[in-house]
Design an enzyme around this catalytic site. Structure first.
Site, short mmCIF file in Angstrom:
data_model
loop_
_atom_site.label_atom_id
_atom_site.label_comp_id
_atom_site.label_asym_id
_atom_site.label_seq_id
_atom_site.Cartn_x
_atom_site.Cartn_y
_atom_site.Cartn_z
N HIS A 191 -4.54 -69.09 -24.23
CA HIS A 191 -5.50 -68.69 -25.27
C HIS A 191 -5.75 -69.89 -26.18
O HIS A 191 -4.80 -70.56 -26.62
CB HIS A 191 -4.95 -67.57 -26.15
CG HIS A 191 -4.74 -66.26 -25.46
ND1 HIS A 191 -5.77 -65.52 -24.94
CD2 HIS A 191 -3.62 -65.55 -25.24
CE1 HIS A 191 -5.28 -64.40 -24.42
NE2 HIS A 191 -3.98 -64.39 -24.57
N ASP B 102 -5.36 -59.52 -20.06
CA ASP B 102 -6.21 -60.62 -20.51
C ASP B 102 -6.03 -61.85 -19.62
O ASP B 102 -6.80 -62.81 -19.72
CB ASP B 102 -5.97 -60.97 -21.98
CG ASP B 102 -4.50 -61.11 -22.34
OD1 ASP B 102 -3.66 -60.45 -21.71
OD2 ASP B 102 -4.20 -61.89 -23.26
N HIS C 223 5.16 -63.33 -23.15
CA HIS C 223 5.26 -62.26 -24.12
C HIS C 223 5.68 -60.93 -23.52
O HIS C 223 5.94 -59.97 -24.25
CB HIS C 223 3.87 -62.20 -24.78
CG HIS C 223 3.29 -60.95 -25.22
ND1 HIS C 223 2.16 -60.38 -24.74
CD2 HIS C 223 3.75 -60.11 -26.17
CE1 HIS C 223 1.89 -59.28 -25.35
NE2 HIS C 223 2.82 -59.07 -26.22
N HIS D 188 -4.87 -55.74 -28.25
CA HIS D 188 -3.77 -54.75 -28.23
C HIS D 188 -4.27 -53.45 -28.85
O HIS D 188 -3.74 -52.97 -29.86
CB HIS D 188 -2.54 -55.27 -28.96
CG HIS D 188 -1.85 -56.39 -28.23
ND1 HIS D 188 -0.93 -57.22 -28.81
CD2 HIS D 188 -1.95 -56.81 -26.94
CE1 HIS D 188 -0.50 -58.10 -27.92
NE2 HIS D 188 -1.11 -57.86 -26.78
N HIS E 98 1.54 -64.43 -16.04
CA HIS E 98 1.74 -63.24 -16.90
C HIS E 98 0.75 -62.19 -16.43
O HIS E 98 -0.40 -62.49 -16.10
CB HIS E 98 1.47 -63.66 -18.35
CG HIS E 98 1.55 -62.60 -19.38
ND1 HIS E 98 2.29 -61.44 -19.26
CD2 HIS E 98 0.98 -62.53 -20.63
CE1 HIS E 98 2.17 -60.72 -20.36
NE2 HIS E 98 1.38 -61.35 -21.20
N GLU F 92 -0.35 -59.41 -18.10
CA GLU F 92 -1.18 -58.64 -19.03
C GLU F 92 -2.65 -58.85 -18.69
O GLU F 92 -3.05 -59.90 -18.18
CB GLU F 92 -0.88 -59.04 -20.48
CG GLU F 92 -1.44 -58.03 -21.47
CD GLU F 92 -0.94 -58.23 -22.91
OE1 GLU F 92 -0.21 -59.20 -23.17
OE2 GLU F 92 -1.28 -57.39 -23.77
N TYR G 291 -0.87 -65.64 -34.81
CA TYR G 291 -0.48 -65.21 -33.46
C TYR G 291 1.03 -65.07 -33.38
O TYR G 291 1.56 -64.06 -32.90
CB TYR G 291 -0.98 -66.26 -32.47
CG TYR G 291 -0.85 -65.89 -31.01
CD1 TYR G 291 -1.87 -65.19 -30.37
CD2 TYR G 291 0.25 -66.28 -30.27
CE1 TYR G 291 -1.76 -64.88 -29.02
CE2 TYR G 291 0.36 -65.98 -28.92
CZ TYR G 291 -0.65 -65.27 -28.31
OH TYR G 291 -0.54 -64.97 -26.97
N ASP H 45 0.92 -67.42 -22.84
CA ASP H 45 0.76 -66.99 -24.24
C ASP H 45 1.45 -67.93 -25.23
O ASP H 45 0.96 -68.13 -26.35
CB ASP H 45 1.35 -65.58 -24.43
CG ASP H 45 0.41 -64.47 -23.97
OD1 ASP H 45 -0.81 -64.70 -23.91
OD2 ASP H 45 0.91 -63.37 -23.66
FE1 FEO Z 1 0.47 -61.22 -23.36
FE2 FEO Z 1 -2.36 -63.01 -23.69
O1 FEO Z 1 -1.28 -61.67 -23.06
#
Ligand code: FEO
Length: 502
Positions: free
Chosen positions: A227, A83, A147, A23, A79, A81, A194, A166
């Site tokens: 993750h 990553d 997220h 981020h 998702h 994002e 996290y 996430d």
């Molecule tokens: Fe919200 Fe791991 O990205």
């Protein structure tokens, strides 16, 4: 490299041992991370999520070593994002017509990042399913704000694996994939870090989503996160832990953090910490200098705490910038069920403490009286700091304290000569309004989405949902959705500046 997960499921993700910033530079990664992608090979071949865009080529190379990319029937993007969707552009260049299953919100964010509106998006909602053959189905579960607004989870029947993205993940890297194989202290420390730093603002949604998933009565044999590790040993443990963290979590712990121009505010922090320990030796007290310590560790400690003490020297009649930044971040994280107080040293004007106090109130903390000390604390001022810590310990105690012991310590400090007491007296700060003050919402009051902060103003209505200007909140239909994050009326609250206390 692939790792066998279960039956026809393999991990095809990417480990990232060296990443330190996430981020932007706001989340410091201390134990590496992984971007977990999964390949399901039933009668249909399905790819669940991809990896960070920096690893696109390596991801494709690994995947092509495992399968012919043209054999992929479906891509599921839980998702958008970067990553997780980062390798999509490279992947879709090779298999451009492959259907991408995702939420409606994800189409917006995937197109926004990859600029390919022509991709074959198939939008899904909670309860929709996709047959993958061999008697198995994928069931989709929207999870907005866990997220991002686009987030969802995907459940594979028969194998009973929940691909949670996430949620339930952690920035943690280990060559071993499963939770029972890794260092348990490291794992839970990273889970909490996290949650505290990323998911806390969405705690009410975490609780609601978990209860929704549980209401489906689906067996969950594994939780395959996006993750870190895969939960295969007692996956319910992380679900229960999330429910606890989402429920205004606190431990018997106090976190003190400060910034100090001339060491004076640091001395105050030491004195206050000692005072707390004098009265309540069981409470865990940690002290951090925000200029020198890991910000995310401080925030994680604050998340665990029943209360925080925030200190700053006064500089140009305001607080020091790193403290201001921390308070801004804490405001965004929307911690609940916590007490707070300000302290700081000053020379000719003690504006920092007052400003910190106001910011703590605005951030939703139940505030206690603050403490100012002029110039460098002398012996008497240090006694005042220690006495202040003792008062805080008693005020914030979660259980009855040994009052005889506490009283003797306070009397001991009070009996010592005081020179600086008057000029160092705590400022007269108005306590926060009582928490149980009843709320009255009148027709003109605005409502704020507690998730994304979008504001419904009755005088404007919401034309895109046919809500006419002048419609009070009480008359807004129950199926109203926040135009910003897509959530319903239940996440709205009275906009704070417009709360009436009856
Ligand atoms: Fe919200 Fe791991 O990205």
């Amino acid at each position: 490299m692939t790792i066998h997960v279960k039956n026809n499921i393999h991990w095809v993700g990417q480990r990232d041992w060296e990443v330190q910033d996430f981020h932007g530079t706001e989340y410091k990664i201390t134990k590496g991370t992984s971007y977990n992608s999964y390949l399901i090979r039933e009668e249909k071949t399905v790819l669940i999520d991809t990896v960070d865009h920096r690893f696109s080529q390596q991801f494709l190379q690994n995947l092509e070593a495992e399968i012919d990319l043209n054999d992929i029937d479906y891509i599921v993007m839980n998702h958008a994002e970067e990553d997780h969707s980062g390798a999509l552009t490279a992947l879709m260049a090779k298999i451009p017509n492959t259907p991408i299953y995702c939420t409606e919100n994800a189409v917006d964010s995937i197109v926004g990042h990859h600029h390919h509106p022509e991709w074959n998006f198939i939008t899904v909602k909670t309860g929709d399913s996709l047959d993958v053959g061999n008697g198995k189905q994928l069931i989709f579960i929207e999870a907005p704000m866990l997220h991002w607004p686009d987030s969802m989870m995907t459940y594979l029947t028969e194998d009973a694996v929940l691909f949670s993205n996430d949620a339930f993940g952690q920035h943690y890297c280990d060559e071993r994939l499963f939770n029972d194989e890794v260092d348990q202290n490291e794992l839970m420390e990273q889970c909490l870090r996290y949650y505290a730093n990323i998911l806390t603002p969405f705690s009410s949604l975490v609780t609601a989503k978990i209860h929704e998933v549980l209401s489906f009565n689906l067996p969950v044999d594994m939780i395959a996160t996006a993750h870190g590790i895969v939960w295969r040993d007692n996956p319910a443990q992380i679900i229960h832990q999330y429910l606890a963290w989402a429920d205004a979590y606190q431990e018997d712990r106090i976190t003190i953090f400060y910034d100090s121009m001339s060491n004076n505010t640091r001395m105050m922090a030491d004195g206050i910490a000692q005072g707390i320990h004098d009265v309540d030796p069981n409470v865990a007290v940690k002290v951090y200098n925000v200029a020198r310590h890991d910000k995310n560790e401080i925030l994680a400690q604050a998340f665990r705490s029943k209360g925080i003490l925030v200190g700053s020297s006064t500089m140009n009649n305001v607080m020091m910038p790193k403290i201001a930044a921390m308070l801004e971040e804490i405001t965004g994280l929307r911690f609940r069920n916590k007490k707070a107080a300000a302290f700081g040293s000053y020379g000719w004007n003690g504006g920092a403490v007052d400003r910190i106090h106001t910011r703590l109130m605005d951030a939703g903390f139940e505030t206690s009286v603050g403490l100012k000390v002029k110039w460098r604390p002398d012996r008497d001022a240090m006694q005042e700091c220690r006495q202040h810590g003792q008062r805080i310990a008693k005020e914030w105690a979660l259980r009855p304290l040994d009052s005889a012991n506490s009283r003797s310590i306070i009397n001991q400090v009070m009996s010592k000569p005081s020179q600086a007491v008057n000029q160092n007296a705590a400022p007269a700060i108005t306590p926060a309004p009582a928490k149980n003050a009843s709320l009255v919402v009148d027709d003109a009051q605005s409502m704020i989405c507690t998730v994304c902060q979008w504001v419904y103003d009755p005088k404007d209505g919401e034309p895109n949902q046919d809500i006419a200007a002048g419609t009070p909140w009480a008359q807004v239909a129950d199926d109203f959705l926040c135009p910003e994050c897509g959530l319903g009326k239940s996440v709205f609250a009275v906009k704070k500046s417009e709360v009436n206390h009856a």
